[in-house]
Every structure is written in C-alpha cells, then in structure tokens.
Scaffold this active site. Structure first.
Site, PDB file in Angstrom:
ATOM      1  N   GLU A 222       0.917  -1.324  -0.171  1.00  0.00           N
ATOM      2  CA  GLU A 222       0.078   0.011   0.043  1.00  0.00           C
ATOM      3  C   GLU A 222       0.740   1.301   0.048  1.00  0.00           C
ATOM      4  OE1 GLU A 222      -3.074   0.587  -0.474  1.00  0.00           O
ATOM      5  OE2 GLU A 222      -3.416  -1.430  -0.812  1.00  0.00           O
ATOM      6  N   GLY A 223       2.104   1.126   0.508  1.00  0.00           N
ATOM      7  CA  GLY A 223       2.915   2.363   0.288  1.00  0.00           C
ATOM      8  C   GLY A 223       3.259   2.677  -1.143  1.00  0.00           C
ATOM      9  N   HIS A 224       3.752   1.908  -1.758  1.00  0.00           N
ATOM     10  CA  HIS A 224       4.076   2.086  -3.429  1.00  0.00           C
ATOM     11  C   HIS A 224       2.794   2.672  -3.904  1.00  0.00           C
ATOM     12  CE1 HIS A 224       6.893  -1.366  -2.734  1.00  0.00           C
ATOM     13  NE2 HIS A 224       7.662  -0.331  -3.044  1.00  0.00           N
TER      14      HIS A 224
ATOM     15  N   LYS B  36       9.293   7.422   3.817  1.00  0.00           N
ATOM     16  CA  LYS B  36       9.872   6.210   4.393  1.00  0.00           C
ATOM     17  C   LYS B  36      11.468   6.235   4.228  1.00  0.00           C
ATOM     18  CE  LYS B  36      10.298   1.693   5.547  1.00  0.00           C
ATOM     19  NZ  LYS B  36      11.204   1.376   4.845  1.00  0.00           N
TER      20      LYS B  36
ATOM     21  N   LEU C 156       5.249  -0.095   6.260  1.00  0.00           N
ATOM     22  CA  LEU C 156       5.137  -1.130   5.152  1.00  0.00           C
ATOM     23  C   LEU C 156       6.433  -0.939   4.314  1.00  0.00           C
ATOM     24  CD1 LEU C 156       1.618  -0.752   3.565  1.00  0.00           C
ATOM     25  CD2 LEU C 156       2.172  -2.237   5.588  1.00  0.00           C
ATOM     26  N   SER C 157       7.030  -2.162   4.194  1.00  0.00           N
ATOM     27  CA  SER C 157       8.323  -2.462   3.234  1.00  0.00           C
ATOM     28  C   SER C 157       8.371  -3.534   2.707  1.00  0.00           C
ATOM     29  CB  SER C 157       9.441  -2.359   4.360  1.00  0.00           C
ATOM     30  OG  SER C 157      10.842  -2.855   3.812  1.00  0.00           O
TER      31      SER C 157
HETATM   32  P1  AMP Z   1      11.082   0.676  -3.411  1.00  0.00           P
HETATM   33  O1  AMP Z   1      10.308  -0.271  -4.445  1.00  0.00           O
HETATM   34  O2  AMP Z   1      11.342   0.246  -1.985  1.00  0.00           O
HETATM   35  O3  AMP Z   1      12.231   1.540  -3.997  1.00  0.00           O
HETATM   36  O4  AMP Z   1      10.187   2.049  -3.015  1.00  0.00           O
HETATM   37  C1  AMP Z   1       9.864   2.800  -4.125  1.00  0.00           C
HETATM   38  C2  AMP Z   1       9.244   4.190  -3.321  1.00  0.00           C
HETATM   39  O5  AMP Z   1       8.229   3.666  -2.454  1.00  0.00           O
HETATM   40  C3  AMP Z   1      10.135   4.825  -2.558  1.00  0.00           C
HETATM   41  O6  AMP Z   1       9.963   6.334  -3.001  1.00  0.00           O
HETATM   42  C4  AMP Z   1       9.684   4.507  -1.291  1.00  0.00           C
HETATM   43  O7  AMP Z   1      10.098   5.536  -0.343  1.00  0.00           O
HETATM   44  C5  AMP Z   1       8.387   4.170  -1.381  1.00  0.00           C
HETATM   45  N1  AMP Z   1       7.781   3.619  -0.274  1.00  0.00           N
HETATM   46  C6  AMP Z   1       8.475   2.464   0.359  1.00  0.00           C
HETATM   47  N2  AMP Z   1       7.755   2.107   1.664  1.00  0.00           N
HETATM   48  C7  AMP Z   1       6.778   3.036   1.613  1.00  0.00           C
HETATM   49  C8  AMP Z   1       5.713   3.151   2.929  1.00  0.00           C
HETATM   50  N3  AMP Z   1       5.596   2.425   3.572  1.00  0.00           N
HETATM   51  N4  AMP Z   1       4.843   4.381   2.569  1.00  0.00           N
HETATM   52  C9  AMP Z   1       5.309   5.211   1.837  1.00  0.00           C
HETATM   53  N5  AMP Z   1       6.129   4.986   0.792  1.00  0.00           N
HETATM   54  C10 AMP Z   1       6.967   3.921   0.572  1.00  0.00           C
END
Ligand code: AMP
Length: 281
Positions: A35-37, A149, A184-185
């Site tokens: 949900e973060g993405h 995040k 979320l991660s």
């Molecule tokens: P990533 O796929 O881990 O490279 O993340 C892609 C984007 O999603 C980056 O800009 C992260 O900061 C963002 N992101 C990752 N986790 C979260 C979260 N829990 N809430 C909001 N954005 C997030």
C-alpha cells in the site's frame, strides 16, 4: 496500461507526450507492491495527465552483503494493481538495457550521502542517484513521487534535481503503516512472526521520542538513549544507528530546533529496517 521494456521506446513515447503538453507523473519503484507504493502511484495519478511507473531492481544500489539476489518480485500482481489505479505506462527494463556493456557513468551527491544510511551502505545512494537520473532522462517527468519512508533518499534526490537542473518537481508522500504502526516495506516479508512482533518496538520508539519532545525534551542524546533502551529490550533487535537531524540539511542536532528528523536503522534478525518521523519543534 502498456508495458514497455525498451528505454528507447518509452523515451520516444514520453517525448511525444511532452510535445502534446501532457503532464507526465512518474513513480520509480523496485516492485513487489504494498500500500505504500500504491499510495505514491495514486498521488502521481491525481497530479498528472499520463502516469508512468517503473519497476527495476537496481543492482548498483545494493551492497555486496545486501539482498539483491533474493529481492522479492511479483510482476503479475504488480501489473494488476497498477491497472486498477489507472497507470498508463509500466516501464520494466532489463539490467542489460539500463547498464549495457561498457557502462561507465555515475551520479553522486557527495556530502548528504556520507551520513545516516550512507555510513552502513557507502555505495547505496550513488546507485540510487544514478538510476533515478537515468530514469528522469528517459521518462522526462513533470512530477515524480517518492516516499517519506526513505527520507534521506528523498532529500538526496531533491539535491540532485536542484544541482543538475532536472526539470521535475519532487513530491514526498507520507509513510504508510500497518495498523500496528510498522512501516510497510517489501523487506517485511523476510520477517518471521516472532521478528515481526518484535519489530513493533520500532514505531513505539518513534512515538516515545515524540512524547518526550511534546513534554519539552530538547536534548538529542537523552531522546536517542531512551529510544535505544526501548529497542534493545527486544532480543532480536540490533540498533545500527538512531539519529536526530535537521530535516532539510540533515545536519546532526544536539539540541532540537526547527523541523527535526528522527530516524533509525535496526536489524531485526537478519532484516535491516529503517523508519523515521519528522517533527516541528
Ligand atoms: P522501493 O520499491 O522500495 O524502491 O520503493 C519505491 C518508493 O516507495 C520509494 O519512493 C519509497 O520511499 C516508497 N515507499 C516504500 N515504502 C513506503 C511506505 N511504507 N509508505 C510510503 N512510501 C513508501
């Protein structure tokens, strides 16, 4: 939604969209959406005429001990979720097209990347700024959305955009959390149930800091010590760093003042988790 693998092809598409004066919104990701993405994708959708999302597990931002080889993927599910939001183009390049034989150019933000995450992950931000610069040149977005995040990442990218005159507005969207408070991660999937339960202490430590500040505490050391003590009560949690910095310059603060960033990296078992909050003091 069109799925494009060739950098040249998406660049041509984006160039013609720009000629039509369309506002291009862009969200770079490594996929395996939560949900973060999706919250970033929704923000970009609202603010643009055409939405481009990229999924690329960028090898240059992983260190030798990092999880590049086992980084989770589920392209089928990601595609479905993007379609539901109304994404127009999904760019999924291959490594060999992004870093072809003889690739020799890197983009580096110097000082902002030497602290916080940069201490444990010395090459990480060089990989991030290089791939984001390449993606910006390929997609030519008017706006690009990043998550709070990864706070330092957003600060570093804003610096790069300013210093290298990229024509893009950077938007930073809030961190999305589970009900428990855990941010979320994609890496949360590595956690066992027991580890996940212990990881809840991370958000509790941010709340503890917030409460201390609300009750008038301004001494950075005292806040960090209390946070560390709380986290260390969990046997599987090992603190990498806890830091309090100015949220714009990332300068470490002894006394809290202005817009303050409280951030940490903590290993829970083998999984390294980061989180932060920004507080106006
Ligand atoms: P990533 O796929 O881990 O490279 O993340 C892609 C984007 O999603 C980056 O800009 C992260 O900061 C963002 N992101 C990752 N986790 C979260 C979260 N829990 N809430 C909001 N954005 C997030």
């Amino acid at each position: 939604m069109k799925v494009i693998r060739s950098p040249k092809r998406i660049q041509e598409i984006c160039m013609s969209l720009k000629k039509e004066r369309k506002i291009i919104g862009f969200v770079p990701t490594m996929g395996y959406f939560h949900e973060g993405h999706l919250s970033l994708v929704k923000v970009a959708k609202k603010k643009s005429d055409v939405l481009v999302v990229s999924i690329f597990i960028n090898p240059t931002q992983f260190g030798p001990k990092d999880d590049f080889k086992r980084y989770p993927k589920d392209l089928k599910r990601d595609k479905r979720l993007l379609k539901e939001i109304g994404c127009n183009f999904l760019f999924v390049p291959d490594i060999k097209n992004m870093y072809p034989e003889g690739y020799d150019t890197y983009v580096e933000v110097e000082n902002l990347t030497r602290l916080l995450e940069g201490v444990s992950r010395p090459e990480h931000f060089k990989g991030v700024t290089t791939i984001v610069a390449k993606l910006f040149n390929i997609v030519q977005p008017d706006i690009a959305v990043f998550g709070q995040k990864d706070f330092q990442q957003a600060v570093v990218i804003k610096r790069m955009v300013k210093d290298l005159n990229f024509f893009v507005k950077i938007i930073v969207a809030p961190t999305i959390r589970e009900k428990s408070g855990l941010a979320l991660s994609s890496r949360n999937m590595y956690l066992s149930d027991k580890e996940k339960n212990e990881a809840l202490v991370l958000y509790q430590s941010l709340n503890l800091a917030k409460k201390m500040i609300e009750s008038g505490e301004r001494d950075s050391r005292k806040i960090k010590d209390r946070m560390k003590k709380l986290i260390q009560e969990k046997p599987m949690a090992k603190v990498d760093y806890i830091a309090i910095n100015d949220s714009e310059t990332l300068r470490p603060l002894k006394k809290l003042k202005g817009d303050v960033l409280i951030s940490f990296a903590v290993r829970v078992g083998k999984t390294r988790l980061i989180d932060n909050i920004k507080i106006k003091v």
